[in-house]
Design a protein around this motif. Structure first.
Motif, PDB file in Angstrom:
ATOM      1  N   TYR A   4       2.169  -2.433  -1.935  1.00 37.51           N
ATOM      2  CA  TYR A   4       2.416  -3.388  -1.009  1.00 37.51           C
ATOM      3  C   TYR A   4       2.772  -4.190  -0.583  1.00 37.51           C
ATOM      4  O   TYR A   4       4.116  -4.898   0.186  1.00 37.51           O
ATOM      5  CB  TYR A   4       2.328  -2.222   0.486  1.00 37.51           C
ATOM      6  CG  TYR A   4       2.165  -0.158   0.431  1.00 37.51           C
ATOM      7  CD1 TYR A   4       3.407   0.689   0.705  1.00 37.51           C
ATOM      8  CD2 TYR A   4       1.284   0.387  -0.138  1.00 37.51           C
ATOM      9  CE1 TYR A   4       3.332   1.229   0.262  1.00 37.51           C
ATOM     10  CE2 TYR A   4       0.504   1.684  -0.261  1.00 37.51           C
ATOM     11  CZ  TYR A   4       1.810   2.322   0.034  1.00 37.51           C
ATOM     12  OH  TYR A   4       1.768   3.884  -0.175  1.00 37.51           O
ATOM     13  N   SER A   5       1.174  -4.360  -0.841  1.00 36.58           N
ATOM     14  CA  SER A   5       2.361  -6.077  -0.239  1.00 36.58           C
ATOM     15  C   SER A   5       1.165  -7.168  -1.008  1.00 36.58           C
ATOM     16  O   SER A   5      -0.403  -6.814  -1.170  1.00 36.58           O
ATOM     17  CB  SER A   5       1.300  -5.823   1.774  1.00 36.58           C
ATOM     18  OG  SER A   5       1.047  -7.393   1.816  1.00 36.58           O
ATOM     19  N   TYR A  23       6.172  -8.526   0.022  1.00 38.13           N
ATOM     20  CA  TYR A  23       6.421  -7.282   0.244  1.00 38.13           C
ATOM     21  C   TYR A  23       6.733  -6.072  -0.211  1.00 38.13           C
ATOM     22  O   TYR A  23       8.387  -6.333  -0.541  1.00 38.13           O
ATOM     23  CB  TYR A  23       6.305  -6.733   2.218  1.00 38.13           C
ATOM     24  CG  TYR A  23       5.696  -7.823   2.840  1.00 38.13           C
ATOM     25  CD1 TYR A  23       4.438  -7.939   2.718  1.00 38.13           C
ATOM     26  CD2 TYR A  23       6.276  -9.242   3.300  1.00 38.13           C
ATOM     27  CE1 TYR A  23       3.381  -8.068   4.147  1.00 38.13           C
ATOM     28  CE2 TYR A  23       5.090 -10.206   3.507  1.00 38.13           C
ATOM     29  CZ  TYR A  23       4.089  -9.412   4.156  1.00 38.13           C
ATOM     30  OH  TYR A  23       2.913 -10.763   5.434  1.00 38.13           O
ATOM     31  N   ASP A  24       6.823  -4.626  -0.439  1.00 34.16           N
ATOM     32  CA  ASP A  24       7.821  -3.847  -1.374  1.00 34.16           C
ATOM     33  C   ASP A  24       7.280  -2.539   0.415  1.00 34.16           C
ATOM     34  O   ASP A  24       6.200  -1.779   0.139  1.00 34.16           O
ATOM     35  CB  ASP A  24       7.082  -3.152  -2.172  1.00 34.16           C
ATOM     36  CG  ASP A  24       8.434  -2.197  -2.772  1.00 34.16           C
ATOM     37  OD1 ASP A  24       9.195  -1.826  -1.611  1.00 34.16           O
ATOM     38  OD2 ASP A  24       8.319  -1.963  -4.014  1.00 34.16           O
ATOM     39  N   LEU A  25       8.287  -2.602   0.785  1.00 31.86           N
ATOM     40  CA  LEU A  25       8.140  -1.318   2.254  1.00 31.86           C
ATOM     41  C   LEU A  25       9.404  -0.539   2.086  1.00 31.86           C
ATOM     42  O   LEU A  25       9.629   0.339   3.160  1.00 31.86           O
ATOM     43  CB  LEU A  25       8.396  -1.934   3.499  1.00 31.86           C
ATOM     44  CG  LEU A  25       6.898  -3.296   3.981  1.00 31.86           C
ATOM     45  CD1 LEU A  25       7.603  -3.905   4.996  1.00 31.86           C
ATOM     46  CD2 LEU A  25       5.612  -2.623   4.291  1.00 31.86           C
ATOM     47  N   SER A  26       9.957  -0.254   1.276  1.00 26.59           N
ATOM     48  CA  SER A  26      11.138   0.677   0.684  1.00 26.59           C
ATOM     49  C   SER A  26      10.716   2.247   0.888  1.00 26.59           C
ATOM     50  O   SER A  26      11.692   2.873   1.530  1.00 26.59           O
ATOM     51  CB  SER A  26      11.515   1.085  -0.452  1.00 26.59           C
ATOM     52  OG  SER A  26      10.685   0.926  -2.021  1.00 26.59           O
ATOM     53  N   PHE A  28       8.611   2.726   4.056  1.00 28.76           N
ATOM     54  CA  PHE A  28       8.666   3.474   5.107  1.00 28.76           C
ATOM     55  C   PHE A  28       9.841   3.525   6.090  1.00 28.76           C
ATOM     56  O   PHE A  28      11.221   2.721   5.314  1.00 28.76           O
ATOM     57  CB  PHE A  28       7.135   2.263   5.743  1.00 28.76           C
ATOM     58  CG  PHE A  28       6.225   2.358   5.459  1.00 28.76           C
ATOM     59  CD1 PHE A  28       5.424   2.875   5.986  1.00 28.76           C
ATOM     60  CD2 PHE A  28       5.852   0.624   4.536  1.00 28.76           C
ATOM     61  CE1 PHE A  28       4.484   3.008   5.338  1.00 28.76           C
ATOM     62  CE2 PHE A  28       5.125   1.040   4.353  1.00 28.76           C
ATOM     63  CZ  PHE A  28       3.569   2.019   3.905  1.00 28.76           C
ATOM     64  N   PHE A  30      13.220   2.004   8.276  1.00 29.19           N
ATOM     65  CA  PHE A  30      13.797   0.712   8.369  1.00 29.19           C
ATOM     66  C   PHE A  30      12.797   0.347  10.044  1.00 29.19           C
ATOM     67  O   PHE A  30      12.820  -0.471   9.453  1.00 29.19           O
ATOM     68  CB  PHE A  30      15.325   1.125   8.546  1.00 29.19           C
ATOM     69  CG  PHE A  30      15.879  -0.145   8.914  1.00 29.19           C
ATOM     70  CD1 PHE A  30      16.291  -1.230   8.070  1.00 29.19           C
ATOM     71  CD2 PHE A  30      16.225  -0.022  10.476  1.00 29.19           C
ATOM     72  CE1 PHE A  30      16.843  -2.536   8.453  1.00 29.19           C
ATOM     73  CE2 PHE A  30      17.006  -1.227  10.836  1.00 29.19           C
ATOM     74  CZ  PHE A  30      17.026  -2.784   9.525  1.00 29.19           C
ATOM     75  N   GLN A  32      10.110   0.930  11.017  1.00 29.03           N
ATOM     76  CA  GLN A  32       8.456   0.877  11.452  1.00 29.03           C
ATOM     77  C   GLN A  32       8.235  -0.207  10.200  1.00 29.03           C
ATOM     78  O   GLN A  32       6.991  -0.799  10.275  1.00 29.03           O
ATOM     79  CB  GLN A  32       8.175   2.148   9.657  1.00 29.03           C
ATOM     80  CG  GLN A  32       8.087   3.130  11.001  1.00 29.03           C
ATOM     81  CD  GLN A  32       6.671   4.302  10.214  1.00 29.03           C
ATOM     82  OE1 GLN A  32       7.542   4.251   9.179  1.00 29.03           O
ATOM     83  NE2 GLN A  32       6.747   4.958  10.731  1.00 29.03           N
ATOM     84  N   ARG A  33       9.617  -1.402   9.154  1.00 26.20           N
ATOM     85  CA  ARG A  33       8.953  -1.949   8.238  1.00 26.20           C
ATOM     86  C   ARG A  33       8.663  -2.935   9.162  1.00 26.20           C
ATOM     87  O   ARG A  33       8.223  -3.837   8.757  1.00 26.20           O
ATOM     88  CB  ARG A  33      10.335  -2.431   7.853  1.00 26.20           C
ATOM     89  CG  ARG A  33      10.764  -0.640   7.412  1.00 26.20           C
ATOM     90  CD  ARG A  33      12.044  -0.900   6.032  1.00 26.20           C
ATOM     91  NE  ARG A  33      12.189  -0.391   5.331  1.00 26.20           N
ATOM     92  CZ  ARG A  33      13.180   0.106   4.307  1.00 26.20           C
ATOM     93  NH1 ARG A  33      14.496  -0.981   4.477  1.00 26.20           N
ATOM     94  NH2 ARG A  33      13.579   1.088   3.761  1.00 26.20           N
ATOM     95  N   SER A  34       9.341  -3.416  10.471  1.00 21.15           N
ATOM     96  CA  SER A  34       8.808  -4.992  10.673  1.00 21.15           C
ATOM     97  C   SER A  34       7.168  -4.923  11.105  1.00 21.15           C
ATOM     98  O   SER A  34       6.432  -5.935  11.347  1.00 21.15           O
ATOM     99  CB  SER A  34       9.562  -5.889  11.594  1.00 21.15           C
ATOM    100  OG  SER A  34       9.866  -4.818  13.046  1.00 21.15           O
ATOM    101  N   GLN A  37       4.793  -5.512   8.496  1.00 22.92           N
ATOM    102  CA  GLN A  37       4.778  -6.142   8.089  1.00 22.92           C
ATOM    103  C   GLN A  37       3.844  -6.497   8.511  1.00 22.92           C
ATOM    104  O   GLN A  37       3.203  -7.204   8.109  1.00 22.92           O
ATOM    105  CB  GLN A  37       6.162  -6.369   7.802  1.00 22.92           C
ATOM    106  CG  GLN A  37       6.421  -8.398   7.034  1.00 22.92           C
ATOM    107  CD  GLN A  37       7.662  -8.371   6.662  1.00 22.92           C
ATOM    108  OE1 GLN A  37       8.488  -7.728   6.410  1.00 22.92           O
ATOM    109  NE2 GLN A  37       7.625  -9.876   6.949  1.00 22.92           N
TER     110      GLN A  37
END
Length: 198
Positions: A4-5, A23-26, A28, A30, A32-34, A37
């Protein structure tokens, strides 16, 4: 298995300093992503602050594992992965990233640098490449091939038995085995049969 990070930080006397992160937050949503992160950045900084120089550690946080390596020169890296991702591959990645980063970025820039001022673009590439540990790491790839070979060999023996042929019959019919080898096989078979549960 997922990463993820991937972060590079400098461990200062009182707090750590984020130098670069990917980061790879795909996985999660949209919205929740910020927040995710920010939490991963906070966790990475905290783990580097609490890790002693020249050591590696793995910290479990909910369903994630945070792997950290802080070198003797206070340069550290953190990778956040799920619990299935191989630990050895994570530490191989951290070694590689820190070595590469220290060659490309002057150590004088570490204490005061930030993600905007540090010119190091390989983190995103490494994070993408190491998403599949079998492709990125030679040892993991060889282990996966060995496991696959074991399965094929096991299936082959089962298919021989399914066709109605017994290994005992094959040994008895074989012209390539000498009498001594056949006797050895029969003796070994008798020795092993005492342990079988019927």
């Amino acid at each position: 298995m997922k990463l993820y990070s991937l972060s590079v930080l400098y461990k200062g006397p009182t707090k750590s300093n984020l130098l670069k992160a990917a980061y790879d937050l795909s996985s999660f949503s949209f919205f929740q992503r910020s927040s995710v992160q920010e939490f991963m950045t906070f966790t990475s900084a905290l783990i580097v602050e609490r890790t002693t120089q020249g050591s590696r550690a793995s910290v479990k946080e909910q369903e994630y594992l945070c792997h950290v390596y802080v070198r003797n020169d206070n340069l550290g890296a953190v990778v956040i992965a799920d619990t299935e991702y191989p630990q050895r591959v994570c530490f191989t990645l951290l070694d590689k990233v820190l070595e590469e980063f220290s060659r490309q970025v002057e150590s004088i820039d570490w204490p005061s640098g930030n993600p905007e001022t540090i010119n190091y673009k390989a983190l995103d590439v490494h994070l993408a490449k190491y998403q599949n540990p079998r492709e990125a790491d030679a040892m993991t790839k060889v282990q996966a091939e060995l496991d696959e070979t074991k399965i094929i060999l096991h299936n082959t023996m089962e298919s021989l038995l399914e066709r109605g042929e017994k290994l005992d019959d094959l040994v008895a019919k074989s012209e390539h085995l000498g009498n001594q080898s056949k006797a050895f096989y029969k003796t070994a078979r008798k020795q092993n049969s005492c342990c079988e549960v019927m």
